[in-house]
Design a protein around this motif. Sequence first.
Motif, mmCIF file in Angstrom:
data_model
loop_
_atom_site.group_PDB
_atom_site.id
_atom_site.type_symbol
_atom_site.label_atom_id
_atom_site.label_comp_id
_atom_site.label_asym_id
_atom_site.label_seq_id
_atom_site.Cartn_x
_atom_site.Cartn_y
_atom_site.Cartn_z
ATOM 1 N N ASP A 1 -32.612 -25.361 -17.174
ATOM 2 C CA ASP A 1 -31.718 -26.629 -16.486
ATOM 3 C C ASP A 1 -30.427 -26.087 -16.214
ATOM 4 O OD1 ASP A 1 -34.028 -28.078 -16.704
ATOM 5 O OD2 ASP A 1 -33.288 -29.235 -18.447
ATOM 6 N N VAL A 2 -29.892 -25.117 -17.250
ATOM 7 C CA VAL A 2 -28.512 -24.616 -17.143
ATOM 8 C C VAL A 2 -28.531 -23.697 -15.735
ATOM 9 C CG1 VAL A 2 -26.976 -23.067 -17.993
ATOM 10 C CG2 VAL A 2 -27.919 -25.029 -19.446
ATOM 11 N N ASP A 3 -29.711 -22.873 -15.644
ATOM 12 C CA ASP A 3 -29.624 -21.943 -14.559
ATOM 13 C C ASP A 3 -29.639 -22.518 -13.034
ATOM 14 O OD1 ASP A 3 -29.671 -19.848 -16.379
ATOM 15 O OD2 ASP A 3 -31.574 -19.442 -16.382
ATOM 16 N N SER A 4 -30.425 -23.740 -13.393
ATOM 17 C CA SER A 4 -30.452 -24.729 -12.015
ATOM 18 C C SER A 4 -29.204 -25.521 -11.668
ATOM 19 C CB SER A 4 -31.603 -25.616 -12.182
ATOM 20 O OG SER A 4 -32.820 -25.063 -12.219
ATOM 21 N N ALA A 5 -28.652 -25.862 -12.836
ATOM 22 C CA ALA A 5 -27.452 -26.716 -12.424
ATOM 23 C C ALA A 5 -26.062 -25.576 -12.172
ATOM 24 C CB ALA A 5 -26.933 -27.314 -13.792
ATOM 25 N N LEU A 6 -26.231 -24.348 -12.842
ATOM 26 C CA LEU A 6 -25.242 -23.414 -12.205
ATOM 27 C C LEU A 6 -25.361 -22.817 -10.838
ATOM 28 C CD1 LEU A 6 -22.821 -21.396 -12.988
ATOM 29 C CD2 LEU A 6 -24.787 -19.778 -13.821
ATOM 30 N N SER A 7 -26.787 -22.748 -10.313
ATOM 31 C CA SER A 7 -27.230 -22.149 -9.064
ATOM 32 C C SER A 7 -26.548 -23.398 -8.045
ATOM 33 C CB SER A 7 -28.626 -22.306 -9.005
ATOM 34 O OG SER A 7 -28.752 -21.755 -7.660
ATOM 35 N N LYS A 8 -26.864 -24.681 -8.603
ATOM 36 C CA LYS A 8 -26.465 -25.842 -7.649
ATOM 37 C C LYS A 8 -24.976 -26.028 -7.468
ATOM 38 C CE LYS A 8 -27.148 -30.814 -7.388
ATOM 39 N NZ LYS A 8 -27.526 -32.076 -7.953
ATOM 40 N N TYR A 9 -24.129 -25.718 -8.578
ATOM 41 C CA TYR A 9 -22.910 -25.483 -8.537
ATOM 42 C C TYR A 9 -22.222 -24.480 -7.870
ATOM 43 C CZ TYR A 9 -18.071 -25.247 -10.150
ATOM 44 O OH TYR A 9 -16.618 -25.206 -10.431
ATOM 45 N N MET A 10 -22.778 -23.211 -7.885
ATOM 46 C CA MET A 10 -22.310 -22.208 -7.223
ATOM 47 C C MET A 10 -22.312 -22.175 -5.677
ATOM 48 S SD MET A 10 -20.598 -20.230 -9.411
ATOM 49 C CE MET A 10 -20.430 -18.893 -8.723
ATOM 50 N N PRO B 1 -17.358 -32.720 -1.635
ATOM 51 C CA PRO B 1 -17.039 -33.902 -2.463
ATOM 52 C C PRO B 1 -17.989 -33.897 -3.632
ATOM 53 C CG PRO B 1 -18.029 -34.567 -0.115
ATOM 54 C CD PRO B 1 -17.865 -32.981 -0.205
ATOM 55 N N THR B 2 -19.024 -33.359 -3.399
ATOM 56 C CA THR B 2 -19.979 -33.478 -4.513
ATOM 57 C C THR B 2 -19.763 -32.470 -5.747
ATOM 58 O OG1 THR B 2 -21.669 -32.148 -3.518
ATOM 59 C CG2 THR B 2 -21.814 -34.727 -3.216
ATOM 60 N N ILE B 3 -18.892 -31.504 -5.609
ATOM 61 C CA ILE B 3 -18.775 -30.286 -6.513
ATOM 62 C C ILE B 3 -18.183 -30.923 -7.855
ATOM 63 C CG2 ILE B 3 -16.120 -29.987 -5.972
ATOM 64 C CD1 ILE B 3 -16.989 -27.038 -6.083
ATOM 65 N N HIS B 4 -17.491 -32.135 -7.810
ATOM 66 C CA HIS B 4 -17.168 -32.457 -9.347
ATOM 67 C C HIS B 4 -18.387 -33.239 -9.974
ATOM 68 C CE1 HIS B 4 -13.093 -32.029 -8.688
ATOM 69 N NE2 HIS B 4 -13.031 -32.636 -7.473
ATOM 70 N N GLU B 5 -19.635 -33.617 -9.320
ATOM 71 C CA GLU B 5 -20.601 -34.301 -9.716
ATOM 72 C C GLU B 5 -21.561 -33.009 -10.217
ATOM 73 O OE1 GLU B 5 -24.441 -35.914 -7.732
ATOM 74 O OE2 GLU B 5 -22.546 -37.184 -7.284
ATOM 75 N N SER B 6 -21.537 -31.765 -9.497
ATOM 76 C CA SER B 6 -22.245 -30.691 -9.889
ATOM 77 C C SER B 6 -21.641 -30.036 -10.984
ATOM 78 C CB SER B 6 -22.194 -29.454 -8.687
ATOM 79 O OG SER B 6 -23.006 -30.246 -7.775
ATOM 80 N N ALA B 7 -20.353 -30.096 -11.175
ATOM 81 C CA ALA B 7 -19.419 -29.350 -12.341
ATOM 82 C C ALA B 7 -19.989 -30.280 -13.597
ATOM 83 C CB ALA B 7 -18.091 -29.492 -12.182
ATOM 84 N N LYS B 8 -20.010 -31.738 -13.676
ATOM 85 C CA LYS B 8 -20.416 -32.612 -14.682
ATOM 86 C C LYS B 8 -21.847 -32.202 -15.080
ATOM 87 C CE LYS B 8 -20.494 -37.189 -16.176
ATOM 88 N NZ LYS B 8 -21.336 -36.800 -17.279
ATOM 89 N N GLU B 9 -22.621 -32.006 -14.042
ATOM 90 C CA GLU B 9 -23.987 -31.690 -14.340
ATOM 91 C C GLU B 9 -24.181 -30.527 -15.133
ATOM 92 O OE1 GLU B 9 -28.159 -30.544 -11.821
ATOM 93 O OE2 GLU B 9 -26.698 -31.979 -10.790
ATOM 94 N N LEU B 10 -23.463 -29.463 -14.478
ATOM 95 C CA LEU B 10 -23.478 -28.020 -15.351
ATOM 96 C C LEU B 10 -22.834 -28.125 -16.688
ATOM 97 C CD1 LEU B 10 -23.844 -25.154 -15.128
ATOM 98 C CD2 LEU B 10 -21.455 -24.828 -14.326
#
Length: 191
Positions: free
Chosen positions: A131-140, A147-156
């Motif tokens: 899950d961390v790898d997926s969230a990091l990949s999504k964030y990167m 505008p969704t980068i903050h949402e991705s950062a929170k998810e990460l």
Amino acid sequence: MPALDIRGCLEDSPTFRRRIQSHEDSINNFEQSLKTVVKLTRAQVELSNVYSEQQKELAREYMSFAQAQDDPIVAQALEKFGKTMFDVEKNRQMLSTHIMESFITPLDTFMKNTIAPVKDLKKKFEKSSDDVDSALSKYMSKKPKDPTIHESAKELADSRKTFYTAYLEYVSCLNDLEAKKKVDYMENVSN
């Protein structure tokens, strides 16, 4: 095997992951050995019980044959021999019961209550790592002005929190199992 240092979870280095893998391999080998010993011991107890029943049948035949004898000395000797065989088989059954209660049952319980939960924690740890790898990949993959980068950062951040919690719990459980192997297992074997 030396205990894993909990601080290694924070670094999550390849070296620490190899040490975890060594612990996992040790646990798997230990579990396979336990399963083999329990299986063989259980089979031996079953064979012993079958043999004991046959011996009791033979003892009954000696006692029956003793009653059919005209010579009281022969009858008494056969009767005594049959009763002695019954006593031997009674002791054999007590030994089989003792082996089941003092060896097999505690080792089955040890595998069920101590080793199985570690496997469940491993699955939880591996899932949180994925899950961390997926969230990091999504964030990167986000652009800085997305505008969704903050949402991705929170998810990460949430994924990392869950990961480190699972990591600490898993490593702690591995250490507990190593300690229990030395105490609980040896206590059952040496009784």
